[in-house]
Design an enzyme around this catalytic site. Sequence first.
Site: not given
Length: 498
Positions: A256-258
Amino acid sequence: MNAPQKPRVRFAPSPTGYLHVGGARTALFNWLFARHQGGTLVLRIEDTDVERNRPELVDGILAGLKWLGIEWDEGPVFQSQRIALYRAAAERLLAGGAAFSCYCKPAAYAGADAASEQEGEGDDEGSKSAKGVACPCRHLSDSERAAKESGGVPRAIRFRVPREGATQFEDAVFGPREIQNAEIEDFVLLRSNGLPTYQLSVVVDDMDMRITHIIRGADHLSNTPKQALLYRALGAAPPIFAHVPLILGPDRTRLSKRHGATSVGSYADEGFLPEAFRNFLALLGWSPGTDEEYLRTPELIERFALAGVSRTNAVFDRAKLEWFNTQYLQKPPVEEVLPFVEAELKRAGLWNGSQAAAGPAWFARAVDLIRPRTRLLTDFSSWARGFFAEDFDYDREARQKFWKDERLAGMLEKLAASLAALPEWNHDACDAALRSLAAAEGVKAGLLINATRVAIVGRAVAPPLFETMVVLGKERVTERLRRALPAVGASRAAAPSA
């Protein structure tokens, strides 16, 4: 005897986001499979989710695929232009008894509104209905249905899932699969607003497009029993399914973006080469059967097979991706790299025509000299800027370290004069001139080598000095040495006293 059918596969993104790493890997596997088998890749845009769709993202998805070098053979086909086809299929299932009308109010059936349920929509959503629940509307009598219709109650269409037995399907990666029908809810086919759900539209399209193999993420395994039921209810045999492992971040949670960039476009902007990205993606969940990693695209096509797809989730390793990029910057013939470097210099505003005017041979020689020390294409416009532009800065730490000797300004001025007088400009001549001056001044050659490198390209870490001088040419080298003299003096004045 009829010849066996060539495989037909599809990549079917939804314009609810950019082309992300997982989607790009799915597209790549479909493309490699089609090319290896001599088959066809269909591009389908699944844009029936009117609430979440962003039509402007279609261009971004197409651009991401083109950057990756994934060429489709048919399409793009837009589901939003095929609504009548899905409605007709739903009505056919209704007429044949495989589906029924549902008049449930919001939240009345397993927490989902029959008019707005988005069951199974997209890659990340699962069923929003309680597992295995049978809708009460399947038991309505003709008179009860007539009363609902006459009362203007909104109607959706649900699939009548058998309450007994099991649904089986074969998966090319995970093997034979079976689920008890009692565990499958009566899922929505057509919402009360007339729009199809994912389950209906994908099956109708795959049948109409004669798709033979469905290669997609393992998160779709839960959708497959419903779709297998639909295929059979519509009179077709299900295609071959191949669910590929998910891509996880370094912490073993879903990427994910994290974890950093997930959009393919972000990696293009960062300076990754498309073939390096293809090679890296191909090995996320697939193996050629050996320990080989550096596989050019023709080799990937030649060797790709579903038998090599793993059941184990893959881990996205940024450091490994950068390693692949260095391989593709350094190993191929320099002529393959030049167009990408030119594009990067243009993006950075450094392509002013002087590179082209110097001739393709000069540009190739410069790139070939620089690329062993590069990691990303952006390196050519950042630390290697001094090779392609005159407006470069002197690295602060390099100035403090290599320009602190008070004699340097005078020695660099003498070096410029000595170099300017050389009858021939080559590695050995430049080397001899610098070492002769160092001997005459009673200093080590390294002092002049390091100071000169900073003066002509702005950095201490760069390709070998004399190769750099030859590539830059006599005029640029001598001019840059003289231009650096005030800065060399300033660095000495600003240096902390011992």
